[in-house]
Design a protein around this motif. Sequence first.
Motif, PDB file in Angstrom:
ATOM      1  N   PHE A   1     -10.363  -3.442  16.780  1.00 48.46           N
ATOM      2  CA  PHE A   1     -11.799  -3.465  16.521  1.00 48.46           C
ATOM      3  C   PHE A   1     -12.120  -4.153  15.191  1.00 48.46           C
ATOM      4  O   PHE A   1     -12.925  -3.665  14.398  1.00 48.46           O
ATOM      5  CB  PHE A   1     -12.383  -2.037  16.552  1.00 48.46           C
ATOM      6  N   ASN A   2     -11.483  -5.303  14.979  1.00 46.52           N
ATOM      7  CA  ASN A   2     -11.696  -6.092  13.770  1.00 46.52           C
ATOM      8  C   ASN A   2     -12.382  -7.410  14.093  1.00 46.52           C
ATOM      9  O   ASN A   2     -12.384  -7.855  15.249  1.00 46.52           O
ATOM     10  CB  ASN A   2     -10.353  -6.380  13.082  1.00 46.52           C
ATOM     11  N   PHE A  32     -13.541   2.058  20.710  1.00 47.65           N
ATOM     12  CA  PHE A  32     -14.557   1.747  19.712  1.00 47.65           C
ATOM     13  C   PHE A  32     -14.926   0.268  19.822  1.00 47.65           C
ATOM     14  O   PHE A  32     -14.260  -0.505  20.509  1.00 47.65           O
ATOM     15  CB  PHE A  32     -14.043   2.040  18.292  1.00 47.65           C
ATOM     16  N   GLU A  33     -15.994  -0.108  19.114  1.00 40.24           N
ATOM     17  CA  GLU A  33     -16.363  -1.510  18.929  1.00 40.24           C
ATOM     18  C   GLU A  33     -16.619  -1.767  17.447  1.00 40.24           C
ATOM     19  O   GLU A  33     -17.064  -0.871  16.717  1.00 40.24           O
ATOM     20  CB  GLU A  33     -17.643  -1.852  19.703  1.00 40.24           C
ATOM     21  N   LEU A  39     -21.116  -4.799  12.380  1.00 39.88           N
ATOM     22  CA  LEU A  39     -21.357  -5.452  11.094  1.00 39.88           C
ATOM     23  C   LEU A  39     -22.015  -4.495  10.112  1.00 39.88           C
ATOM     24  O   LEU A  39     -22.744  -3.592  10.530  1.00 39.88           O
ATOM     25  CB  LEU A  39     -22.250  -6.677  11.296  1.00 39.88           C
ATOM     26  N   PRO A  40     -21.800  -4.682   8.793  1.00 39.40           N
ATOM     27  CA  PRO A  40     -20.944  -5.706   8.184  1.00 39.40           C
ATOM     28  C   PRO A  40     -19.457  -5.400   8.315  1.00 39.40           C
ATOM     29  O   PRO A  40     -18.635  -6.289   8.274  1.00 39.40           O
ATOM     30  CB  PRO A  40     -21.389  -5.712   6.727  1.00 39.40           C
ATOM     31  N   ARG A  41     -19.106  -4.106   8.443  1.00 40.36           N
ATOM     32  CA  ARG A  41     -17.743  -3.698   8.750  1.00 40.36           C
ATOM     33  C   ARG A  41     -17.796  -2.246   9.190  1.00 40.36           C
ATOM     34  O   ARG A  41     -18.647  -1.471   8.767  1.00 40.36           O
ATOM     35  CB  ARG A  41     -16.813  -3.869   7.542  1.00 40.36           C
ATOM     36  N   GLY A  42     -16.884  -1.888  10.061  1.00 42.56           N
ATOM     37  CA  GLY A  42     -16.849  -0.536  10.584  1.00 42.56           C
ATOM     38  C   GLY A  42     -16.757  -0.550  12.100  1.00 42.56           C
ATOM     39  O   GLY A  42     -16.611  -1.600  12.739  1.00 42.56           O
ATOM     40  N   THR A  43     -16.864   0.620  12.705  1.00 43.04           N
ATOM     41  CA  THR A  43     -16.783   0.752  14.153  1.00 43.04           C
ATOM     42  C   THR A  43     -17.810   1.765  14.635  1.00 43.04           C
ATOM     43  O   THR A  43     -18.332   2.574  13.864  1.00 43.04           O
ATOM     44  CB  THR A  43     -15.389   1.220  14.611  1.00 43.04           C
ATOM     45  N   ARG A  44     -18.087   1.698  15.940  1.00 47.70           N
ATOM     46  CA  ARG A  44     -18.884   2.733  16.595  1.00 47.70           C
ATOM     47  C   ARG A  44     -18.122   3.197  17.829  1.00 47.70           C
ATOM     48  O   ARG A  44     -17.431   2.403  18.478  1.00 47.70           O
ATOM     49  CB  ARG A  44     -20.251   2.188  16.996  1.00 47.70           C
TER      50      ARG A  44
END
Length: 380
Positions: A195-196, A352-353, A356-361
Amino acid sequence: MLLCLAAPLSAATWTVGPAHPLKTPSDAAQIARAGDIVLIESGVYEGDVAVWTQAKLRIAAAGGPVVLEAAGRHAEGKAIWVMRGGEFEVEGIEFRGARVPHGNGAGIRFESGRLVIRNCVFRDNENGILTSNDRQAELHVVDSEFADAPRDSRALHHLLYAGSIAELKVSGSRFHNGYNGHLLKSRAARSDLRFNLLVDGLTGKASYEAEFPNGGHVVMIGNVIGESAASGNAHLVSYGIEGAVWPENALLVSHNTFFSKAKTRTEGAFVRLADRNRFPAPIALHLINNLNVLPGQALQGEATETSGNVFVVAGALGDIDALDFGLASGSALRGAVGPAPTVGTTALAPAFEFVLPRGTRPLPLPGKWVPGAFQTPSGR
């Protein structure tokens, strides 16, 4: 001044900042003990470098952004921070401008132990993070950003370079604007990328987006991997080109989105395996439910298992230049692939997905699966 501060008998929290006895992070590095917490108040700490050797330590920003600007200084000729021997957690810190005489200065030089990086930024360093070759070391990177390699043609500056360590894990992180070196390079026994966003961007000139020169057990799930028009390398992901080192060699590539902005892709591939002359060890390659944006060749080499890999034109996605890589809600590809399988103990379906700007849901179980890194439709 530091000698007058009584060292605590049990774990303590140290606050760093201009209004405190510990003015800089390097002050805390000298006095903190195993189990302590170091909180760094918001600000720019220019020319302050440190070596951390505690057995266990958490270091975090407090109250706002913390920037460590190298300003020509370095610890041990290596980095802004050198970390070795312990279990470290670093959160909310930006490392900027690392330069050393040998040309391999890092935001963090990680030498041994276990290091967890959360919500950090590495910008304009000769290497964002550079590790040793300690085969017991583990590096985990979560929700962080690596960007802006120096425009220096005399050396290969990688945004993240893991040596021959036990494990590299990277999730929810963004890599962009490389130059000649790779966005990510790993010689680890186990490399896990999920997920990057490894997308070089309009001004980037990286070589590989991800390279695993000595193979190992590599998992890539739910990433967007994109090459700029100025890249000097025809391939995006390379595996095994320098020969086998580890006893287990596998490449599990599932639900990634691949694209290249280069004018032509006829000579390169999104995933490149070394040939048997360079890498005689058997490679188990599983290529599942990836979305490949034309023009491009999905694979150079031979896969153990392929299914659900789809080619589309760029117009099928959102605005790639605006980092929108989802398929339209009405795309005919919804339901075109089934759930990705489990290989060994690794479930290849994304959970997960990237956001932006960085992280996941978290990704709820879709009613209809689509190939690529995003089940969520474009524009949302």
